[in-house]
Design a protein around this motif. Structure first.
Motif, PDB file in Angstrom:
ATOM      1  N   ARG A 185      26.466  43.489  44.160  1.00  0.00           N
ATOM      2  CA  ARG A 185      27.989  43.682  43.879  1.00  0.00           C
ATOM      3  C   ARG A 185      27.730  44.441  42.847  1.00  0.00           C
ATOM      4  O   ARG A 185      28.274  43.193  41.821  1.00  0.00           O
ATOM      5  CB  ARG A 185      29.509  42.986  44.400  1.00  0.00           C
ATOM      6  CG  ARG A 185      29.004  43.383  45.893  1.00  0.00           C
ATOM      7  CD  ARG A 185      30.834  42.706  46.422  1.00  0.00           C
ATOM      8  NE  ARG A 185      30.695  42.924  48.075  1.00  0.00           N
ATOM      9  CZ  ARG A 185      30.076  41.334  48.853  1.00  0.00           C
ATOM     10  NH1 ARG A 185      29.733  40.811  47.904  1.00  0.00           N
ATOM     11  NH2 ARG A 185      29.987  41.519  49.588  1.00  0.00           N
ATOM     12  N   THR A 186      28.368  45.477  42.687  1.00  0.00           N
ATOM     13  CA  THR A 186      28.677  45.863  40.997  1.00  0.00           C
ATOM     14  C   THR A 186      30.147  46.187  40.889  1.00  0.00           C
ATOM     15  O   THR A 186      30.678  46.591  38.774  1.00  0.00           O
ATOM     16  CB  THR A 186      28.389  47.515  40.740  1.00  0.00           C
ATOM     17  OG1 THR A 186      28.506  48.325  41.766  1.00  0.00           O
ATOM     18  CG2 THR A 186      26.746  47.012  40.809  1.00  0.00           C
ATOM     19  N   ARG A 187      31.054  46.792  41.536  1.00  0.00           N
ATOM     20  CA  ARG A 187      31.906  46.942  41.266  1.00  0.00           C
ATOM     21  C   ARG A 187      33.690  45.700  41.293  1.00  0.00           C
ATOM     22  O   ARG A 187      33.391  45.162  42.146  1.00  0.00           O
ATOM     23  CB  ARG A 187      32.787  47.678  41.731  1.00  0.00           C
ATOM     24  CG  ARG A 187      31.861  49.189  41.699  1.00  0.00           C
ATOM     25  CD  ARG A 187      32.418  50.832  42.392  1.00  0.00           C
ATOM     26  NE  ARG A 187      33.723  50.538  42.586  1.00  0.00           N
ATOM     27  CZ  ARG A 187      34.972  50.691  42.905  1.00  0.00           C
ATOM     28  NH1 ARG A 187      34.751  50.090  44.344  1.00  0.00           N
ATOM     29  NH2 ARG A 187      36.030  50.936  42.988  1.00  0.00           N
ATOM     30  N   LEU A 188      34.561  45.158  40.898  1.00  0.00           N
ATOM     31  CA  LEU A 188      36.033  44.516  40.455  1.00  0.00           C
ATOM     32  C   LEU A 188      36.427  44.543  41.507  1.00  0.00           C
ATOM     33  O   LEU A 188      36.076  43.611  42.046  1.00  0.00           O
ATOM     34  CB  LEU A 188      35.787  44.320  39.622  1.00  0.00           C
ATOM     35  CG  LEU A 188      37.074  43.006  39.184  1.00  0.00           C
ATOM     36  CD1 LEU A 188      36.447  41.614  39.257  1.00  0.00           C
ATOM     37  CD2 LEU A 188      38.238  42.818  37.964  1.00  0.00           C
ATOM     38  N   ALA A 203      34.732  43.117  44.829  1.00  0.00           N
ATOM     39  CA  ALA A 203      34.126  41.345  44.358  1.00  0.00           C
ATOM     40  C   ALA A 203      35.485  40.749  45.394  1.00  0.00           C
ATOM     41  O   ALA A 203      36.177  40.298  45.288  1.00  0.00           O
ATOM     42  CB  ALA A 203      34.381  41.321  43.011  1.00  0.00           C
ATOM     43  N   THR A 232      40.389  42.763  42.527  1.00  0.00           N
ATOM     44  CA  THR A 232      39.176  42.304  43.357  1.00  0.00           C
ATOM     45  C   THR A 232      39.610  42.819  44.510  1.00  0.00           C
ATOM     46  O   THR A 232      41.070  42.711  45.545  1.00  0.00           O
ATOM     47  CB  THR A 232      38.875  40.630  42.944  1.00  0.00           C
ATOM     48  OG1 THR A 232      40.244  39.681  43.185  1.00  0.00           O
ATOM     49  CG2 THR A 232      38.846  40.827  41.845  1.00  0.00           C
ATOM     50  N   ASP A 258      31.035  36.697  44.838  1.00  0.00           N
ATOM     51  CA  ASP A 258      30.462  36.945  43.274  1.00  0.00           C
ATOM     52  C   ASP A 258      30.845  36.990  41.894  1.00  0.00           C
ATOM     53  O   ASP A 258      30.409  37.532  41.395  1.00  0.00           O
ATOM     54  CB  ASP A 258      31.388  38.731  43.141  1.00  0.00           C
ATOM     55  CG  ASP A 258      30.807  39.100  44.730  1.00  0.00           C
ATOM     56  OD1 ASP A 258      29.831  39.899  45.389  1.00  0.00           O
ATOM     57  OD2 ASP A 258      31.712  39.430  45.777  1.00  0.00           O
ATOM     58  N   ALA A 301      29.490  34.671  37.226  1.00  0.00           N
ATOM     59  CA  ALA A 301      29.253  35.882  38.377  1.00  0.00           C
ATOM     60  C   ALA A 301      28.450  36.159  37.915  1.00  0.00           C
ATOM     61  O   ALA A 301      27.498  36.197  36.906  1.00  0.00           O
ATOM     62  CB  ALA A 301      30.743  36.658  38.025  1.00  0.00           C
ATOM     63  N   VAL A 338      29.931  42.538  37.696  1.00  0.00           N
ATOM     64  CA  VAL A 338      31.310  41.342  38.058  1.00  0.00           C
ATOM     65  C   VAL A 338      31.767  40.508  36.470  1.00  0.00           C
ATOM     66  O   VAL A 338      32.497  40.476  35.918  1.00  0.00           O
ATOM     67  CB  VAL A 338      30.962  40.723  39.063  1.00  0.00           C
ATOM     68  CG1 VAL A 338      32.509  40.222  39.316  1.00  0.00           C
ATOM     69  CG2 VAL A 338      31.010  41.760  40.370  1.00  0.00           C
ATOM     70  N   GLN A 363      32.934  42.249  33.739  1.00  0.00           N
ATOM     71  CA  GLN A 363      35.034  43.176  34.107  1.00  0.00           C
ATOM     72  C   GLN A 363      35.779  42.185  34.930  1.00  0.00           C
ATOM     73  O   GLN A 363      36.804  42.167  33.540  1.00  0.00           O
ATOM     74  CB  GLN A 363      34.355  43.689  35.511  1.00  0.00           C
ATOM     75  CG  GLN A 363      33.858  45.671  35.836  1.00  0.00           C
ATOM     76  CD  GLN A 363      33.255  45.511  37.262  1.00  0.00           C
ATOM     77  OE1 GLN A 363      34.632  45.987  37.374  1.00  0.00           O
ATOM     78  NE2 GLN A 363      31.832  45.744  37.297  1.00  0.00           N
TER      79      GLN A 363
END
Length: 295
Positions: free
Chosen positions: A150-153, A156, A184, A206, A251, A255, A258
């Motif tokens: 996963r790349t987006r908070l 997560a 999140t 994450d 993480a 993540v 972020q």
């Protein structure tokens, strides 16, 4: 035991399974387990002591010249001057255990000249064995694991630990958790930091953050996370001495970056210049010898 594993890791696995057997037997009648209180909301049981003895005896039988750093017995066993030191939490999640809540584990790490080289986190309730040797990757039940992609908070799932002792900075914790919860997909508090880190390594969560942790909480988990492709450091993102900082953030790389942006202002290591009126809210750490997630 696997012949392909490092021999010291094989011994650690044997020690973890011996402790796990003691824990599982006691879990069959947990109400009969004798419990004492180290301080408010911080418990230790006869199972903690028995499982720690099983771990230490197994390790020192194989490597009598090695040192020991254990949660319950400290450094009283083993060779004090050894470059090889086993860092042990025989039952991480004691409060969960005494309530019959099945989230706890055995954590064993080997540090060589201060750097963790071998790691085992064993969940006896699920028979899940997390292992890592530096440079060889991280594994769950002999299957290679990696941190999540996963790349987006906002997508997560993040785990943490809550303050539970008198004197802990609860209001600041609430602000910190509020900041993370609003950014999140969810925040969880399982109650066993070593297992939380193993779950980050396996991609089940994450990220993870907590303060007040001790070396036996993070030693094994730190190697699992980094060998699984994750990052681990304090809330400013700096890695430094992972075992002694007391402040832990782990993480997957995207993540992690972020979460640093959210948590940096709460770090006692943050020296970033502030704009006029901007507040820095460091979390105070209790100066005790106990694990923040010993509960």
């Amino acid at each position: 035991m696997s012949s392909s594993l490092h021999p010291m890791l094989n011994v650690a696995i044997r020690a973890a399974r011996a402790a796990g057997a003691i824990i599982n037997r006691a879990a069959l009648d947990v109400e009969a387990v004798r419990i004492s209180q180290k301080q408010v909301n911080d418990f230790v049981t006869e199972v903690d002591h028995a499982s720690e003895e099983a771990v230490i005896d197994t390790l020192l039988t194989a490597y009598p010249g090695h040192g020991i750093h254990a949660e319950e017995s400290g450094r009283t066993r083993g060779s004090a001057g050894s470059d090889h030191v086993w860092i042990i939490d025989p039952l991480d999640g004691t409060t969960n255990f005494i309530h019959g809540f099945p989230v706890y584990c055995v954590s064993i790490a080997l540090a060589v000249k201060g750097r963790v080289e071998q790691a085992v986190v064993y969940d006896p309730t699920r028979n899940d064995l997390f292992t890592a040797t530096r440079g060889r990757g991280a594994f769950l039940n002999e299957r290679r694991i990696r941190v999540s992609k996963r790349t987006r908070l906002p997508e997560a799932l993040v785990s943490t630990g809550f303050p539970f002792r008198k004197g802990d900075d609860f209001p600041t914790y609430l602000k910190m958790m509020g900041d993370v919860m609003q950014r999140t997909a969810g925040l969880r508090r399982p109650g066993a930091a070593a297992l939380d880190l193993a779950y980050v390594a396996a991609g089940f969560t994450d990220g993870f953050f907590e303060t007040g942790l001790k070396p036996w909480d993070v030693a094994a988990g730190s190697l699992l996370v980094t060998e699984a492709g994750g990052l681990m450091g304090n809330f400013t993102g700096e890695t430094g001495d992972l075992l002694e900082q007391g402040e832990c953030l782990a993480a997957n790389p995207r993540v992690y970056a972020q979460l640093v942006q959210v948590l940096r202002k709460y770090s006692r290591f943050d020296s970033t210049p502030r704009t006029p009126g901007e507040r820095r809210e460091p979390i105070s750490l209790k100066k005790t010898d106990e694990s923040h997630d010993a509960a």
